[in-house]
Write a protein that holds these residues in place. Structure first.
Motif, PDB file in Angstrom:
ATOM      1  N   ALA A 285       0.821  -1.210   0.000  1.00 58.15           N
ATOM      2  CA  ALA A 285       0.000   0.000   0.000  1.00 58.15           C
ATOM      3  C   ALA A 285       0.855   1.259   0.000  1.00 58.15           C
ATOM      4  O   ALA A 285       0.536   2.245  -0.675  1.00 58.15           O
ATOM      5  CB  ALA A 285      -0.933  -0.014   1.214  1.00 58.15           C
ATOM      6  N   LEU A 286       1.972   1.234   0.749  1.00 60.51           N
ATOM      7  CA  LEU A 286       2.832   2.401   0.810  1.00 60.51           C
ATOM      8  C   LEU A 286       3.500   2.670  -0.535  1.00 60.51           C
ATOM      9  O   LEU A 286       3.576   3.818  -0.991  1.00 60.51           O
ATOM     10  CB  LEU A 286       3.891   2.204   1.895  1.00 60.51           C
ATOM     11  CG  LEU A 286       4.917   3.329   2.057  1.00 60.51           C
ATOM     12  CD1 LEU A 286       4.225   4.656   2.336  1.00 60.51           C
ATOM     13  CD2 LEU A 286       5.898   2.989   3.180  1.00 60.51           C
ATOM     14  N   GLY A 287       3.981   1.616  -1.186  1.00 62.06           N
ATOM     15  CA  GLY A 287       4.599   1.787  -2.499  1.00 62.06           C
ATOM     16  C   GLY A 287       3.613   2.313  -3.517  1.00 62.06           C
ATOM     17  O   GLY A 287       3.925   3.219  -4.301  1.00 62.06           O
ATOM     18  N   ALA A 288       2.395   1.756  -3.512  1.00 61.87           N
ATOM     19  CA  ALA A 288       1.369   2.213  -4.443  1.00 61.87           C
ATOM     20  C   ALA A 288       0.998   3.662  -4.182  1.00 61.87           C
ATOM     21  O   ALA A 288       0.864   4.474  -5.106  1.00 61.87           O
ATOM     22  CB  ALA A 288       0.137   1.315  -4.331  1.00 61.87           C
ATOM     23  N   GLU A 289       0.845   3.997  -2.917  1.00 58.97           N
ATOM     24  CA  GLU A 289       0.481   5.374  -2.560  1.00 58.97           C
ATOM     25  C   GLU A 289       1.541   6.364  -3.039  1.00 58.97           C
ATOM     26  O   GLU A 289       1.216   7.446  -3.545  1.00 58.97           O
ATOM     27  CB  GLU A 289       0.318   5.485  -1.043  1.00 58.97           C
ATOM     28  CG  GLU A 289      -0.004   6.882  -0.550  1.00 58.97           C
ATOM     29  CD  GLU A 289      -0.017   6.976   0.969  1.00 58.97           C
ATOM     30  OE1 GLU A 289      -0.181   8.101   1.477  1.00 58.97           O
ATOM     31  OE2 GLU A 289       0.141   5.941   1.653  1.00 58.97           O
ATOM     32  N   THR A 290       2.811   5.999  -2.903  1.00 63.76           N
ATOM     33  CA  THR A 290       3.895   6.897  -3.311  1.00 63.76           C
ATOM     34  C   THR A 290       3.943   7.047  -4.822  1.00 63.76           C
ATOM     35  O   THR A 290       4.080   8.166  -5.350  1.00 63.76           O
ATOM     36  CB  THR A 290       5.242   6.370  -2.792  1.00 63.76           C
ATOM     37  OG1 THR A 290       5.158   6.165  -1.374  1.00 63.76           O
ATOM     38  CG2 THR A 290       6.361   7.352  -3.095  1.00 63.76           C
ATOM     39  N   LEU A 291       3.836   5.942  -5.546  1.00 63.10           N
ATOM     40  CA  LEU A 291       3.861   6.009  -7.009  1.00 63.10           C
ATOM     41  C   LEU A 291       2.687   6.794  -7.570  1.00 63.10           C
ATOM     42  O   LEU A 291       2.818   7.520  -8.567  1.00 63.10           O
ATOM     43  CB  LEU A 291       3.851   4.596  -7.599  1.00 63.10           C
ATOM     44  CG  LEU A 291       5.160   3.821  -7.578  1.00 63.10           C
ATOM     45  CD1 LEU A 291       4.929   2.384  -8.027  1.00 63.10           C
ATOM     46  CD2 LEU A 291       6.206   4.489  -8.466  1.00 63.10           C
ATOM     47  N   LEU A 292       1.525   6.634  -6.938  1.00 61.04           N
ATOM     48  CA  LEU A 292       0.295   7.234  -7.456  1.00 61.04           C
ATOM     49  C   LEU A 292       0.049   8.638  -6.919  1.00 61.04           C
ATOM     50  O   LEU A 292      -0.898   9.302  -7.345  1.00 61.04           O
ATOM     51  CB  LEU A 292      -0.902   6.344  -7.116  1.00 61.04           C
ATOM     52  CG  LEU A 292      -0.901   4.961  -7.769  1.00 61.04           C
ATOM     53  CD1 LEU A 292      -1.960   4.071  -7.162  1.00 61.04           C
ATOM     54  CD2 LEU A 292      -1.111   5.094  -9.277  1.00 61.04           C
ATOM     55  N   HIS A 293       0.883   9.082  -5.992  1.00 63.19           N
ATOM     56  CA  HIS A 293       0.719  10.434  -5.450  1.00 63.19           C
ATOM     57  C   HIS A 293       0.815  11.448  -6.589  1.00 63.19           C
ATOM     58  O   HIS A 293       1.583  11.243  -7.544  1.00 63.19           O
ATOM     59  CB  HIS A 293       1.792  10.709  -4.401  1.00 63.19           C
ATOM     60  CG  HIS A 293       1.539  11.938  -3.593  1.00 63.19           C
ATOM     61  ND1 HIS A 293       1.853  13.202  -4.051  1.00 63.19           N
ATOM     62  CD2 HIS A 293       0.979  12.112  -2.365  1.00 63.19           C
ATOM     63  CE1 HIS A 293       1.504  14.095  -3.145  1.00 63.19           C
ATOM     64  NE2 HIS A 293       0.984  13.464  -2.106  1.00 63.19           N
ATOM     65  N   PRO A 294       0.049  12.532  -6.535  1.00 67.17           N
ATOM     66  CA  PRO A 294       0.103  13.529  -7.616  1.00 67.17           C
ATOM     67  C   PRO A 294       1.506  14.044  -7.932  1.00 67.17           C
ATOM     68  O   PRO A 294       1.744  14.541  -9.029  1.00 67.17           O
ATOM     69  CB  PRO A 294      -0.791  14.657  -7.076  1.00 67.17           C
ATOM     70  CG  PRO A 294      -1.774  13.976  -6.184  1.00 67.17           C
ATOM     71  CD  PRO A 294      -1.008  12.851  -5.550  1.00 67.17           C
ATOM     72  N   GLN A 295       2.450  13.913  -6.997  1.00 64.46           N
ATOM     73  CA  GLN A 295       3.821  14.356  -7.265  1.00 64.46           C
ATOM     74  C   GLN A 295       4.565  13.393  -8.189  1.00 64.46           C
ATOM     75  O   GLN A 295       5.548  13.778  -8.818  1.00 64.46           O
ATOM     76  CB  GLN A 295       4.576  14.494  -5.939  1.00 64.46           C
ATOM     77  CG  GLN A 295       3.991  15.570  -5.028  1.00 64.46           C
ATOM     78  CD  GLN A 295       4.462  15.443  -3.597  1.00 64.46           C
ATOM     79  OE1 GLN A 295       4.843  14.362  -3.144  1.00 64.46           O
ATOM     80  NE2 GLN A 295       4.436  16.541  -2.864  1.00 64.46           N
ATOM     81  N   HIS A 296       4.140  12.138  -8.257  1.00 68.60           N
ATOM     82  CA  HIS A 296       4.728  11.121  -9.140  1.00 68.60           C
ATOM     83  C   HIS A 296       6.265  11.111  -9.107  1.00 68.60           C
ATOM     84  O   HIS A 296       6.929  11.291 -10.130  1.00 68.60           O
ATOM     85  CB  HIS A 296       4.246  11.308 -10.573  1.00 68.60           C
ATOM     86  CG  HIS A 296       2.822  10.925 -10.791  1.00 68.60           C
ATOM     87  ND1 HIS A 296       2.266   9.768 -10.281  1.00 68.60           N
ATOM     88  CD2 HIS A 296       1.818  11.550 -11.453  1.00 68.60           C
ATOM     89  CE1 HIS A 296       0.991   9.704 -10.624  1.00 68.60           C
ATOM     90  NE2 HIS A 296       0.692  10.769 -11.319  1.00 68.60           N
ATOM     91  N   PRO A 297       6.869  10.871  -7.942  1.00 65.80           N
ATOM     92  CA  PRO A 297       8.333  10.789  -7.896  1.00 65.80           C
ATOM     93  C   PRO A 297       8.820   9.454  -8.447  1.00 65.80           C
ATOM     94  O   PRO A 297       8.033   8.526  -8.671  1.00 65.80           O
ATOM     95  CB  PRO A 297       8.621  10.883  -6.398  1.00 65.80           C
ATOM     96  CG  PRO A 297       7.443  10.200  -5.764  1.00 65.80           C
ATOM     97  CD  PRO A 297       6.259  10.593  -6.621  1.00 65.80           C
ATOM     98  N   ILE A 298      10.125   9.352  -8.647  1.00 68.16           N
ATOM     99  CA  ILE A 298      10.756   8.056  -8.869  1.00 68.16           C
ATOM    100  C   ILE A 298      10.802   7.349  -7.514  1.00 68.16           C
ATOM    101  O   ILE A 298      11.183   7.940  -6.508  1.00 68.16           O
ATOM    102  CB  ILE A 298      12.172   8.226  -9.433  1.00 68.16           C
ATOM    103  CG1 ILE A 298      12.136   8.855 -10.825  1.00 68.16           C
ATOM    104  CG2 ILE A 298      12.918   6.890  -9.467  1.00 68.16           C
ATOM    105  CD1 ILE A 298      13.506   9.240 -11.361  1.00 68.16           C
ATOM    106  N   LEU A 299      10.410   6.080  -7.487  1.00 69.50           N
ATOM    107  CA  LEU A 299      10.444   5.301  -6.257  1.00 69.50           C
ATOM    108  C   LEU A 299      11.293   4.055  -6.481  1.00 69.50           C
ATOM    109  O   LEU A 299      11.113   3.343  -7.470  1.00 69.50           O
ATOM    110  CB  LEU A 299       9.028   4.893  -5.832  1.00 69.50           C
ATOM    111  CG  LEU A 299       8.923   4.024  -4.566  1.00 69.50           C
ATOM    112  CD1 LEU A 299       9.421   4.794  -3.345  1.00 69.50           C
ATOM    113  CD2 LEU A 299       7.493   3.548  -4.358  1.00 69.50           C
ATOM    114  N   LEU A 300      12.222   3.787  -5.576  1.00 67.44           N
ATOM    115  CA  LEU A 300      13.070   2.598  -5.672  1.00 67.44           C
ATOM    116  C   LEU A 300      12.319   1.393  -5.142  1.00 67.44           C
ATOM    117  O   LEU A 300      11.855   1.383  -4.001  1.00 67.44           O
ATOM    118  CB  LEU A 300      14.358   2.803  -4.876  1.00 67.44           C
ATOM    119  CG  LEU A 300      15.205   4.016  -5.266  1.00 67.44           C
ATOM    120  CD1 LEU A 300      16.447   4.103  -4.399  1.00 67.44           C
ATOM    121  CD2 LEU A 300      15.585   3.960  -6.737  1.00 67.44           C
ATOM    122  N   LEU A 301      12.182   0.362  -5.994  1.00 65.45           N
ATOM    123  CA  LEU A 301      11.435  -0.843  -5.639  1.00 65.45           C
ATOM    124  C   LEU A 301      12.179  -2.077  -6.133  1.00 65.45           C
ATOM    125  O   LEU A 301      12.885  -2.031  -7.148  1.00 65.45           O
ATOM    126  CB  LEU A 301      10.033  -0.816  -6.268  1.00 65.45           C
ATOM    127  CG  LEU A 301       9.037   0.208  -5.704  1.00 65.45           C
ATOM    128  CD1 LEU A 301       7.787   0.238  -6.555  1.00 65.45           C
ATOM    129  CD2 LEU A 301       8.702  -0.107  -4.256  1.00 65.45           C
TER     130      LEU A 301
END
Length: 760
Positions: A285-301
């Motif tokens: 849920a945390l990874g999805a929330e970060t990727l889908l946040h309006p800021q759309h940062p790069i996320l390391l996964l």
């Protein structure tokens, strides 16, 4: 209370002041639409750094309007109700948006660029919409801000969209209170807005039609070519992330042999993440929330073992940087291409991201096969933001597009406006005045003239945009740093801050905390007040009062700056300190001779260099092609559990205890254990040592508040185990949340430190 009884209805006139992030986010148009829904008259305007609203109508509707002001506000806004009261203002039956003038704006808010909103995404994909597939679609709640704004207040005439006069249809939408593009300053359409141009360097052809340019770009990518694409805040280099040959070619041309490459995935499925799931392990849920946040940062996964991504996307690492499209152009390219694309910053190594067409054509034509340009001017660059999940929270590694300029409010004020310049690597700027702080987007490493030019440019532009004239300029204590030398040429009062004091103050400032704490500042290296290179420090106090109470056993490191790129030097230096043998070759013999004669050697206590040494001893990395490569490889080598070794703490010096790394070297050289086990033991030993230092401080100073700052704490393996041990031990732990723990947070910490020096 001004009211009258008309047809059994109570008529009410009410005034509100709304503060927070409410300017430049479509808040006034939102208020106007809301007033129309509730059939209210009145007006809304920007007044200094707040929004002022007067509404007149049926009392029940006025109260519903008041509740909706906060509950239904635009997603990107952060409204705060400052005042609500009845008033006697005269109002018409119509509700109007009043213009703002420059003298009405005191300390305005400067927004980062905003990602494409859901409504515009739907219109982008709607064949019946006149903006169907238009790569610059935007409304009052999305689109560029920071990279197009010339001056404040925020209005079309003060942006680079002034170059594109609105057509009659856009003008009608812009002036229609019922339209979501009402007063949307970046409004445009295929008739009147920016246009694309595709230029192929090898075939010397140019295509100017929007759709044809996108199709040509897609075809080049499918052919395994590399395309430089102009986005919101700069250019990306794109290529097929499944094509091993294309990725290898990009690395060879860019002289980037191993540094991880970010991946852009198309929006797929109900939640947009279906394409990502093809290559990435389970997204929580945390990874999805970060990727889908309006800021759309790069996320390391972490990627799947059977991922189709090219093998050299992130050599030696199981994590990759993932992002979703954030601009309409990126949506169109990713969707039509149909698969993941490498989307790495278009720059020359060590320089800021390129954002001017002429520079791209000049500097990148030997890297890219083609370029997709557009004619909307970018005034200043904004690289992509990068986040990593560390200790069960998404934390910033780099501030950029969608996040910065990052505005923070503090529970204290500074008596003099401050401009802080940061360090030498991962540089940012910070402007501080009153109780406000603004951190710039990532600038980069100041080794290149282009980075210094950008630092100077942003230092002037931030002052002009925020209408703040600093009286103090702050830089790192190190006299050899580029920013330090530049500061000395300026007509300001200059303050210097020790590197690790800035790290500690950044953490405390972010949490608005002036309580006495024990802060561990672990990183690569920074100049200490004793002339040695610190990096494994334990600081006691709060901003403005730091005392170094703990550190690691120092050792002599030969090569200084070269040591950061050649981890074998750290490994050799540790072994020479202990009288242990080192595998000899020409390079080690020369360095050993210099080390013995103390030539170009410095004493250091840096944990970052311990990580380098460990990676080299385990055979993971002798020479690093990018910063922290050795440490990242070491972290990703770990198995599930570590067996810590005790690192003795020497307390013979009552003012400064020293932790001994000798047992770590012994464990790392134990070839009976696997590399994975030794790497895990290394991390676990440091975590347990940090706990032991904290327990020592609690017994000696009564401290229960522990902070972790510095680039070493980007390491999730170390940080998560450390936090778990500390919490189990009854400590309260502070970690960075909004500002990077690495050198990207130094400018913020410098401002906080100096702010408290000036506080009585």
């Amino acid at each position: 209370m001004p009211q009258a009884l008309i047809h059994n209805a109570v008529i009410l006139t009410r005034r509100w002041l709304i503060g927070g992030l409410v300017q430049g986010v479509g808040f006034r148009p939102f208020v106007a639409r809301l007033a129309k829904r509730y059939k209210l008259g009145g007006w809304v305007r920007n007044q200094r750094d707040v929004v002022e609203i007067i509404a007149h109508g049926d009392s029940e509707q006025v109260l519903k309007f008041e509740l909706a002001l906060l509950s239904e506000a635009p997603t990107i806004s952060q409204p705060v109700l400052l005042q609500s009261s009845d008033c006697d203002a005269e109002c018409t039956d119509n509700f109007e948006i009043h213009d703002s003038s420059a003298d009405q704006i005191n300390h305005p808010h400067l927004l980062p660029d905003l990602s494409l909103c859901d409504a515009c995404l739907q219109a982008l994909n709607d064949p019946d919409n006149r903006r169907y597939r238009y790569p610059f679609i935007a409304c009052s709640e999305c689109g560029p801000r920071y990279t197009v704004l010339q001056s404040l207040p925020y209005g079309r005439e003060h942006t680079t969209f002034h170059d594109f006069p609105m057509c009659p249809q856009c003008q009608n939408e812009y002036t229609d209170p019922t339209d979501r593009r009402y007063h949307a300053q970046t409004i445009s359409c295929p008739t009147c807005g920016p246009q694309l141009r595709f230029h192929h360097y090898r075939e010397t052809k140019t295509i100017e039609d929007n759709n044809a340019a996108i199709h040509a770009c897609i075809q080049a990518l499918r052919d395994g070519q590399i395309v430089a694409v102009k986005g919101i805040g700069g250019y990306h280099l794109l290529c097929d992330a499944y094509n091993n040959e294309a990725v290898d070619t990009l690395r060879q041309r860019k002289h980037r042999p191993a540094k991880p490459l970010a991946i852009l995935y198309p929006w797929r499925g109900e939640d947009g993440l279906d394409a990502v799931r093809c290559d990435i392990e389970i997204i929580d849920a945390l990874g999805a929330e970060t990727l889908l946040h309006p800021q759309h940062p790069i996320l390391l996964l972490p990627r799947k073992k059977n991922s189709r991504l090219a093998a050299t996307i992130a050599p030696g690492l199981n994590e990759v940087g993932i992002m979703l499209p954030y601009s309409p152009l990126h949506h169109l390219i990713a969707n039509e291409f149909g698969g993941p694309l490498v989307a790495t910053s278009a720059n020359i190594s060590g320089e800021p991201v390129l954002y001017r067409e002429q520079e791209v054509d000049h500097k990148l034509r030997n890297i890219a096969d083609a370029a997709l340009h557009h004619n909307r001017t970018i005034l200043r660059p904004a690289d992509d933001s990068v986040y990593r999940i560390i200790a069960k929270q998404a934390r910033p590694i780099r501030l950029g597009r969608g996040i910065a300029p990052l505005e923070l409010n503090l529970p204290w004020t500074t008596r003099q406006p401050i401009l802080a310049l940061g360090g030498h690597l991962k540089t940012t700027l910070t402007l501080a005045w009153d109780d406000r702080v603004v951190v710039s987007p990532h600038i980069g490493d100041l080794s290149s003239p282009a980075s210094l030019d950008l630092l100077i440019q942003l230092s002037h532009e931030l002052q002009n945009l925020y209408q703040v004239n600093p009286e103090i300029i702050v830089c790192d204590r190190h006299p050899g740093f580029t920013a330090h030398r530049w500061a000395e040429t300026q007509n300001y009062q200059i303050e210097t801050v020790l590197h690790h004091h800035a790290h500690a103050s950044a953490l405390m400032g972010e949490h608005g905390c002036k309580e006495t704490a024990l802060v561990f500042t672990w990183d690569g290296m920074g100049l200490g007040d004793d002339g040695t290179l610190w990096g494994g420090e334990t600081l006691l106090g709060h901003p403005g009062t730091w005392q170094r109470v703990g550190s690691f056993r120092p050792w002599r490191l030969q090569g200084n700056d070269r040591a950061a790129h050649e981890p074998w030097r750290s490994a050799a230096a540790l072994c020479w300190e202990l009288g242990l043998p080192v595998n000899e070759n020409k390079a080690t013999r020369i360095v050993h001779q210099a080390w013995q004669q103390n030539l170009n050697c410095h004493q250091t206590s840096a944990i970052g260099r311990l990580f380098d040494a460990a990676a080299a001893i385990l055979g993971l990395c002798d020479d690093a092609s990018y910063e922290a490569q050795a440490a990242m490889l070491l972290e990703h080598t770990c198995n599930s559990f570590g067996n810590p070794v005790d690192l003795p703490i020497d307390q013979r010096n009552a003012r400064l205890w020293r932790c001994d790394w000798h047992p770590l070297v012994t464990r790392l050289q134990d070839n009976k254990l696997t590399s994975a086990q030794r790497a895990a033991d290394f991390h676990s030993s440091l975590a347990h040592n940090l706990l032991a230092q904290s327990q020592l401080a609690r017994a000696k100073y009564g401290i229960n508040l522990i902070g972790l700052s510095g680039g070493v704490f980007q390491n999730n393996r170390l940080t998560e185990e450390t936090v778990s041990l500390l919490k189990t031990g009854g400590f309260h732990v502070l970690l960075h949340r909004s500002v990077p723990c690495n050198d990207g947070g130094l400018s913020f910490g410098q401002a906080i430190e100096v702010m408290h020096r000036s506080t009585p």
